[in-house]
Write an enzyme that holds these catalytic residues in place. Structure first.
Site, mmCIF file in Angstrom:
data_model
loop_
_atom_site.group_PDB
_atom_site.id
_atom_site.type_symbol
_atom_site.label_atom_id
_atom_site.label_comp_id
_atom_site.label_asym_id
_atom_site.label_seq_id
_atom_site.Cartn_x
_atom_site.Cartn_y
_atom_site.Cartn_z
ATOM 1 N N TRP A 14 29.136 -26.399 -13.140
ATOM 2 C CA TRP A 14 30.294 -25.483 -13.132
ATOM 3 C C TRP A 14 30.877 -25.464 -14.544
ATOM 4 O O TRP A 14 31.146 -26.545 -15.095
ATOM 5 C CB TRP A 14 31.297 -26.026 -12.117
ATOM 6 C CG TRP A 14 32.556 -25.240 -11.930
ATOM 7 C CD1 TRP A 14 32.674 -23.887 -11.788
ATOM 8 C CD2 TRP A 14 33.887 -25.778 -11.843
ATOM 9 N NE1 TRP A 14 33.995 -23.554 -11.606
ATOM 10 C CE2 TRP A 14 34.750 -24.691 -11.644
ATOM 11 C CE3 TRP A 14 34.424 -27.070 -11.906
ATOM 12 C CZ2 TRP A 14 36.128 -24.857 -11.503
ATOM 13 C CZ3 TRP A 14 35.790 -27.225 -11.760
ATOM 14 C CH2 TRP A 14 36.634 -26.133 -11.565
ATOM 15 N N ASP A 40 31.717 -34.405 -6.930
ATOM 16 C CA ASP A 40 32.560 -33.224 -6.775
ATOM 17 C C ASP A 40 32.187 -32.614 -5.419
ATOM 18 O O ASP A 40 31.064 -32.145 -5.224
ATOM 19 C CB ASP A 40 32.308 -32.234 -7.925
ATOM 20 C CG ASP A 40 33.298 -31.080 -7.898
ATOM 21 O OD1 ASP A 40 34.002 -30.916 -6.892
ATOM 22 O OD2 ASP A 40 33.368 -30.333 -8.897
ATOM 23 N N LYS A 43 37.673 -23.741 -0.355
ATOM 24 C CA LYS A 43 36.660 -22.887 0.283
ATOM 25 C C LYS A 43 36.604 -23.117 1.790
ATOM 26 O O LYS A 43 36.630 -22.164 2.559
ATOM 27 C CB LYS A 43 35.270 -23.154 -0.302
ATOM 28 C CG LYS A 43 35.243 -23.576 -1.746
ATOM 29 C CD LYS A 43 35.396 -22.450 -2.719
ATOM 30 C CE LYS A 43 35.549 -23.033 -4.099
ATOM 31 N NZ LYS A 43 35.582 -22.170 -5.191
#
Ligand code: LMR
Length: 415
Positions: free
Chosen positions: A147, A228, A263
């Site tokens: 990311w 993560d 999310k």
């Protein structure tokens, strides 16, 4: 102001303007794209940039379970006083149970300590500050690619960033042997950043067996894993997506986990995340947690409440919990359906490049293999927004925009 107005012009010329030398920052590769998308007046524009779920109509609705939890909170909330530095203990417990289950050894032994943070990004930055102050010699190793905000967060915290290989472009798969070989060379005391599931940007995850092998190397080499964990439930399912944690947390092993509920609860703008320290035992977890809290106090003091209260309320109510799980399943299944439809539609349009790898990837993202000039052309000529690396957010595809999307891709691939 009045005094300045009375000063002779010559004096004004000598006023030191410190901002004059500051240049405009480049747009963020992901959120900058969202800003450009919003300004695009094309009614047929398609946003496959930022990782935000969209339903079959292209909307990002508030989950029904979240709405129900918010009604409970609205009526039941009795105070707006500060939360503790590490946030709500009930939320910490909910986070731990979602990651591990209530009966897991890590939870029962108390060797995990969780802080409520403003989003997963907030949790990552808390880790960055913690490493910089408590383990200043540690470097952090990230997958190549990762990311784009990962190196920025740790760089801003003053932690040296290194990379290990992850993506095999030829096979559109995991460069597992290269990854493992690279991990074998990392010096003890460094930190390895791993994506718990639904790797961002590639959508390619190690298998359960590969996670076991990664965990073995990481611990044998004396490395600290930082997971993560932002997409639990978007890959295969809530428990299935926790296999990495399971492999890494065994018998007294240490790790850090940054959770995000943007999310899977659709709570993006509420900024709800967590940092969990898994230590060898309860005493060690409590000690490390005290330093994490000292860092938080010097940063944002204590976390915002609302998003975490929603997660806690849903987790604590069996009916809301199963409603949420059903909504999560619907999101996951819709994305996987779009993966298949995308590949089939490209084939139907006569694209001969093999895109079948997209159906094997998991989560919101896929590395499409589109080049930067192709991505630019899609944006400029068709108002189709894709991250410059070629990462596409499959959750932005719908049955309604698929034809237009695949026609445009077929055209840029041909030229
Ligand atoms: C993404 O990767 O698109 C999301 O995690 C949103 C973000 O903040 O970049």
């Amino acid at each position: 102001m009045k005094r300045l107005a009375n000063l002779p012009l010559a004096c004004l010329a000598t006023v030191n303007r410190m901002f004059e030398t500051i240049e405009t920052a480049p747009a963020d590769p992901i959120l900058g794209l969202t800003a450009a998308f919003r300004q695009d007046s094309n009614p047929e524009k398609i946003n496959l940039g930022v990782g935000v779920y969209q339903d079959a109509e292209g909307r990002t609705p508030v989950l029904e379970s979240v709405k129900a939890a918010e009604a409970v909170i609205l009526h039941g909330e009795t105070s707006k006083g500060y939360l503790p530095i590490a946030g709500s203990p009930e939320y910490a417990r909910a986070v731990q149970e979602l990651m591990f289950t209530a009966t897991h050894e890590v939870v029962r032994s108390g060797r995990v300590a969780t802080s409520q943070t403003p989003g997963g990004t907030g949790a990552l930055r808390v880790v960055g500050n913690f490493l910089q102050t408590m383990l200043p010699k540690a470097r952090i190793w990230m997958s190549e690619p990762t990311w784009p905000n990962h190196p920025k967060i740790f760089g801003a915290a003053g932690v040296e960033v290194q990379t290990y290989p992850y993506f095999d472009a030829e096979q559109n798969g995991l460069a597992f042997d290269k990854m493992l070989a690279a991990l074998e060379t990392i010096p003890a005391g460094d930190v390895v950043l791993l994506h718990g599931c639904c790797h961002n940007p590639s959508g390619i995850d190690p298998s359960a067996e590969q996670w076991q092998a990664i965990a073995e190397v990481v611990h044998r080499r004396g490395l600290l894993p930082l997971v993560d964990f932002a997409y639990q439930g978007f890959g295969e399912g809530l428990r299935e997506d926790a296999v990495a944690l399971e492999a890494l947390c065994q018998a007294g092993r240490e790790m850090l986990i940054c959770s995000s509920f943007s999310k899977n609860f659709g709570l993006y703008r509420e900024r709800v995340g967590a940092l969990s320290v898994v230590a060898a035992d309860r005493e060690s977890a409590t000690r490390v947690q005290s330093q994490v809290m000292a860092g938080i106090r010097a940063n944002y003091s204590n976390p915002p409440s609302h998003g975490a209260a929603v997660v806690t309320t849903i987790h604590g109510d069996p009916q809301l919990h199963s409603q949420w799980e059903a909504e999560l399943r619907t999101m996951r299944q819709r994305i996987n359906g779009m993966r298949t439809l995308f590949v089939e539609t490209l084939q139907a349009k006569g694209v001969d490049r093999d895109f079948s790898f997209i159906t094997r990837q998991r989560g919101m993202f896929s590395f499409s293999g589109l080049t930067r000039p192709q991505v630019d052309r899609l944006r400029e000529e068709y108002s189709i927004y894709i991250v410059g690396s070629g990462r596409i957010n499959v959750a932005g595809m719908t049955a309604g925009n698929m034809d237009r999307l695949c026609d445009a891709i077929a055209t840029v691939l041909k030229d």
